[in-house]
Design a protein around this motif. Structure first.
Motif, PDB file in Angstrom:
ATOM      1  N   LYS A 291      43.032  46.133  37.039  1.00  0.00           N
ATOM      2  CA  LYS A 291      42.707  44.886  36.327  1.00  0.00           C
ATOM      3  C   LYS A 291      41.897  45.041  35.054  1.00  0.00           C
ATOM      4  CE  LYS A 291      44.497  42.008  39.475  1.00  0.00           C
ATOM      5  NZ  LYS A 291      45.565  42.933  39.903  1.00  0.00           N
ATOM      6  N   TRP A 292      41.223  46.160  34.911  1.00  0.00           N
ATOM      7  CA  TRP A 292      40.335  46.296  33.754  1.00  0.00           C
ATOM      8  C   TRP A 292      40.482  47.672  33.109  1.00  0.00           C
ATOM      9  CZ3 TRP A 292      37.656  42.245  31.811  1.00  0.00           C
ATOM     10  CH2 TRP A 292      37.563  41.104  32.634  1.00  0.00           C
TER      11      TRP A 292
ATOM     12  N   GLU B 166      34.948  37.266  40.822  1.00  0.00           N
ATOM     13  CA  GLU B 166      36.109  38.148  40.888  1.00  0.00           C
ATOM     14  C   GLU B 166      35.784  39.395  41.720  1.00  0.00           C
ATOM     15  OE1 GLU B 166      38.932  39.068  37.365  1.00  0.00           O
ATOM     16  OE2 GLU B 166      37.671  40.846  37.553  1.00  0.00           O
TER      17      GLU B 166
ATOM     18  N   TYR C 195      41.673  47.098  42.467  1.00  0.00           N
ATOM     19  CA  TYR C 195      40.530  46.628  41.684  1.00  0.00           C
ATOM     20  C   TYR C 195      39.473  47.714  41.628  1.00  0.00           C
ATOM     21  CZ  TYR C 195      37.228  43.257  39.728  1.00  0.00           C
ATOM     22  OH  TYR C 195      36.374  42.579  38.901  1.00  0.00           O
TER      23      TYR C 195
ATOM     24  N   TYR D 106      31.233  41.953  31.274  1.00  0.00           N
ATOM     25  CA  TYR D 106      32.585  41.511  30.914  1.00  0.00           C
ATOM     26  C   TYR D 106      33.386  40.872  32.051  1.00  0.00           C
ATOM     27  CZ  TYR D 106      33.521  46.384  32.475  1.00  0.00           C
ATOM     28  OH  TYR D 106      33.577  47.559  33.169  1.00  0.00           O
ATOM     29  N   ARG D 107      32.863  40.871  33.251  1.00  0.00           N
ATOM     30  CA  ARG D 107      33.638  40.182  34.284  1.00  0.00           C
ATOM     31  C   ARG D 107      32.757  39.358  35.213  1.00  0.00           C
ATOM     32  NH1 ARG D 107      35.590  45.727  37.521  1.00  0.00           N
ATOM     33  NH2 ARG D 107      33.684  45.838  38.738  1.00  0.00           N
ATOM     34  N   GLU D 108      33.388  38.394  35.837  1.00  0.00           N
ATOM     35  CA  GLU D 108      32.655  37.420  36.645  1.00  0.00           C
ATOM     36  C   GLU D 108      32.380  37.975  38.036  1.00  0.00           C
ATOM     37  OE1 GLU D 108      31.539  34.626  35.457  1.00  0.00           O
ATOM     38  OE2 GLU D 108      32.540  34.884  33.520  1.00  0.00           O
TER      39      GLU D 108
ATOM     40  N   SER E 228      36.479  47.228  29.403  1.00  0.00           N
ATOM     41  CA  SER E 228      36.063  45.818  29.384  1.00  0.00           C
ATOM     42  C   SER E 228      37.224  44.859  29.102  1.00  0.00           C
ATOM     43  CB  SER E 228      34.990  45.628  28.309  1.00  0.00           C
ATOM     44  OG  SER E 228      35.567  45.886  27.033  1.00  0.00           O
TER      45      SER E 228
ATOM     46  N   PRO F 152      40.679  42.962  29.983  1.00  0.00           N
ATOM     47  CA  PRO F 152      41.482  42.597  31.154  1.00  0.00           C
ATOM     48  C   PRO F 152      42.955  42.959  30.966  1.00  0.00           C
ATOM     49  CG  PRO F 152      40.965  40.656  29.849  1.00  0.00           C
ATOM     50  CD  PRO F 152      40.208  41.797  29.231  1.00  0.00           C
TER      51      PRO F 152
END
Lengths: 329, 386
Positions: free
Chosen positions: B217-218, B298, B279, B293-295, B221, B223
């Motif tokens: 997914k990444w 998630e 992930y 950079y990600r929540e 940084s 997506p």
């Protein structure tokens, strides 16, 4: 050596014969590139080799230079000795990462436990009146890269032997072919002991000024020497043959004799092979020099449109101008 | 209405560890028949030990003992499943995060850490049969895909020669090779020209090859939606590769589909592609901070899909006993100590080592510079003693 063993042929044919012999001698030698199979290459250097050895040894590849070099690396990891053709000098850059960041470093990354005997053939240089990207001399980029060996023949005999020596080397070798001279004929001794792959060759003996160059520059230097002789100047011409590593002993020996050095190349002069030779000679033969080492080269511009290439490429007159300058000290 | 209807990603185990093969999984169910409890436990052990190793390496980096670490936490299911499907004769080209695969193929994990300690750019002898044809990590994103394709092409050439034939006609079917090549890379790498060229060459020569993308997914940084606006597995289909999307956190899906595809590749079925949806629980490397950079939601969502936890539940249902898990935990602790000890005692190379293998054959510049460095270094010693 008997006369029967000497055959007169063009440089393109000499490379073709060298490839044929290397392939016949070792079935791990394979050729890969764009249009090299049924067409025999855009310059016909691989002419008839696919018909003789099959399409599993002379591979027409998809049109992708990074793909060619990168897959050659994988083939070498399994004991193959790939000989890649890059169709034109200016098309080598899509493969730059695979050559400089991968191929050049892989022997070292593997602590020498794996060898990467990949040969990259690059038709290079001007004098053919072609469009953009078809007349360049990119050798300095690769000479700057540790892990690569670079050579360039200027005669048919060297072309025949050096391609075989390059294939026999366990290191990656970039083989720069002076494409303007593909059709220049010369005597090839099919048997005998060739000069080492990385040796500088004295192409003409002289005493007043040393000039050194490689590939298609060498015939220009010889022409300049001929003209100079009629004017009373004796020029020693050295054919570099190996761009990396450079065999300095014959160059230093010559400079100690003449005291003057002109380095000639088609490539732009800044940060070039000629610059490196000038620096090394200044360092190692300082007290022998009677004049600064001079460079004759292409200008620091993109290779110009073909109608201007005669101004860009060093010819005998430009070499002689530099010879005169070095004699003026 | 989408242009293409994607099947569900192949999944045998739900995130809760229930064995409930979805429709896409049905076709691969037979691949699991050979997995008895011993094999399943071994796969669990692979994942658990790799995670312990990984955690220890992150600690070592935080303590200043490694310049960098590349965590694989969360991706163990995708890696172990596919690596356990490989046969000894297969060759494997990793990117730089396939620690589980390295261990399974026999590479000493201390040697995997060596380059992050700054003592080598490689770390193990790829020619040593004990290392399971596991090639060196490659740091230029996607470059190894072409090396893998070239290697797989060599497997085709070997088989062609063995069959007494000398041609590889354009458009020909693949050839039985009895060995295959796997290449691992990430979702970011699919934007690189080399990965795309590798698929083109692989399709052209019908190489016995499995492209295994761990879509975590990444890409640092960025997506995956910045790399691809279609599921990545569909792209491979466009190159003419057989391509399937799987739940990458389901070790059984990874094993089953890899096993089927590798068998097909070895039998002449041509190149194959797996997109494993997984992930990266940790950072890309210890140099970045994922909270920038990600929540967090998630992360929590994916932690709930953890490959080890779900497999633990599954093998318990298959009869794995507490004593087994206790033993694995003890082994994991022991491995971590061994790694720490190995890293702290890793020898620094001799100064001359940098010149030693730049070329396979003698080279005057290397000889000259190595000799110069030696004289230079010795000049200090002489000065001290004088």
């Amino acid at each position: 050596m008997s006369e029967a063993e000497v055959v007169n042929m063009p440089i393109a044919k000499a490379i073709n014969e060298g490839l044929r012999r290397a392939m016949a001698d070792n079935d791990r030698v394979i050729l890969m590139g764009e249009d090299i199979g049924t067409l025999g290459g855009v310059f016909r250097v691989t002419d008839a080799l696919q018909a003789e050895f099959g399409s599993a040894r002379v591979l027409d590849t998809p049109l992708a230079e990074s793909g060619i070099i990168g897959s050659a690396i994988g083939l070498a990891m399994n004991g193959y000795r790939p000989v890649c053709e890059i169709q034109f000098d200016g098309f080598i850059f899509p493969g730059f990462d695979q050559i400089t960041s991968q191929l050049a470093k892989l022997t070292s990354r593997h602590d020498g436990l794996l060898n990467f005997p990949v040969v990259i053939r690059v038709p290079y240089g001007g004098h053919i009146g072609a469009v953009e990207h078809h007349q360049e001399s990119p050798e300095a980029y690769f000479a700057h890269t540790p892990g690569l060996r670079l050579v360039s023949p200027s005669t048919a005999n060297d072309a025949y032997w050096m391609i075989q020596q390059a294939i026999a080397s366990n290191d990656p070798v970039m083989f720069f072919e002076p494409k303007a001279k593909y059709w220049a004929k010369g005597d090839v001794a099919l048997e005998g002991e060739p000069l080492g792959l990385h040796k500088t060759r004295v192409a003409r003996i002289g005493k007043d000024v040393t000039v050194v160059g490689h590939g298609a520059m060498v015939p220009v230097l010889l022409q300049a020497a001929q003209v100079a002789q009629s004017e009373g100047t004796s020029i020693e011409v050295l054919d570099l043959r190996s761009i990396s590593p450079i065999d300095y002993d014959p160059i230093l020996e010559s400079v100690r004799k003449t005291g003057r050095l002109v380095v000639a190349q088609e490539a732009p002069g800044s940060v070039s092979v000629g610059s490196e030779i000038a620096a090394t000679v200044a360092e190692k033969a300082f007290y022998s020099l009677q004049a600064p080492v001079l460079r004759v080269s292409g200008y620091d511009t993109p290779f110009p449109p073909a109608k201007l290439e005669g101004l860009y490429l060093p010819d005998a007159d430009r070499v002689l101008e530099a010879v005169d300058r070095t004699l003026s000290y | 209405m989408p242009w293409v209807q994607d099947p569900q990603p192949v999944q045998f185990l739900t995130p809760d560890g229930d064995f409930a093969p979805n429709e896409s999984a049905q076709a691969f169910a037979a691949e699991l028949e050979s997995l008895d409890l011993v094999a399943l436990q071994e796969m669990y052990r692979d994942m658990a030990l790799t995670r312990a190793f990984d955690t220890e390496c992150t600690n070592l980096q935080r303590q200043g003992q490694l310049a960098l670490w590349v965590p694989s936490v969360g991706q163990e299911g995708a890696q172990v499943g596919s690596a356990r499907a490989a046969l000894p004769q297969d060759h494997i080209f990793p990117s730089y995060r396939e620690h589980a695969v390295a261990r399974i193929r026999g590479v000493n994990l201390v040697n995997v850490v060596a380059q992050f300690r700054g003592v080598t750019h490689g770390g193990w002898d790829v020619t040593d049969p004990a290392h399971g044809n596991f090639h060196l990590y490659t740091l230029v994103i996607g470059s190894q895909a072409l090396h893998a394709t070239g290697f797989a092409l060599s497997q085709v050439l070997d088989a062609t020669k063995k069959a007494g034939e000398k041609d590889l006609p354009a458009g020909a079917q693949g050839r039985e090779t009895n060995e295959a090549t796997i290449v691992y890379f990430g979702d970011g790498a699919t934007s690189q020209g080399d990965v795309n060229e590798a698929m083109i060459f692989a399709a052209s020569y019908q190489t016995p090859q499995l492209f295994f993308v761990q879509n975590n997914k990444w890409a640092i940084s960025v997506p995956v939606e910045r790399q691809a606006r279609t599921p990545i597995y569909r792209r491979a289909a466009g190159f003419g590769l057989k391509s399937i999307q799987i739940d990458g956190n389901d070790i059984l899906a990874s094993y089953a589909v890899s096993n089927r595809m590798l068998k097909d590749a070895r039998a002449g079925g041509g190149p194959q592609f797996i997109e494993a949806l997984t992930y990266r629980i940790g950072a890309h490397t210890t140099s970045d901070d994922p909270t920038k950079y990600r929540e967090n939601e998630e992360l929590l969502e994916w932690q709930a899909k953890d490959p080890i936890r779900r497999f633990e539940k599954y093998i318990k249902s298959q009869g794995a006993e507490d004593s087994f898990f206790e033993q694995v935990a003890a082994d994991a602790g022991e491995l971590a100590l061994k790694i720490r000890d190995g890293v702290l005692h890793m020898p620094v190379p001799e100064p001359g080592a940098m010149f030693k293998h730049v070329y396979a054959e003698e080279h005057p510049v290397m000889q000259g510079q190595a000799a110069w460095l030696e004289r230079y270094e010795n000049s200090f010693e002489a000065g001290e003693s004088a």
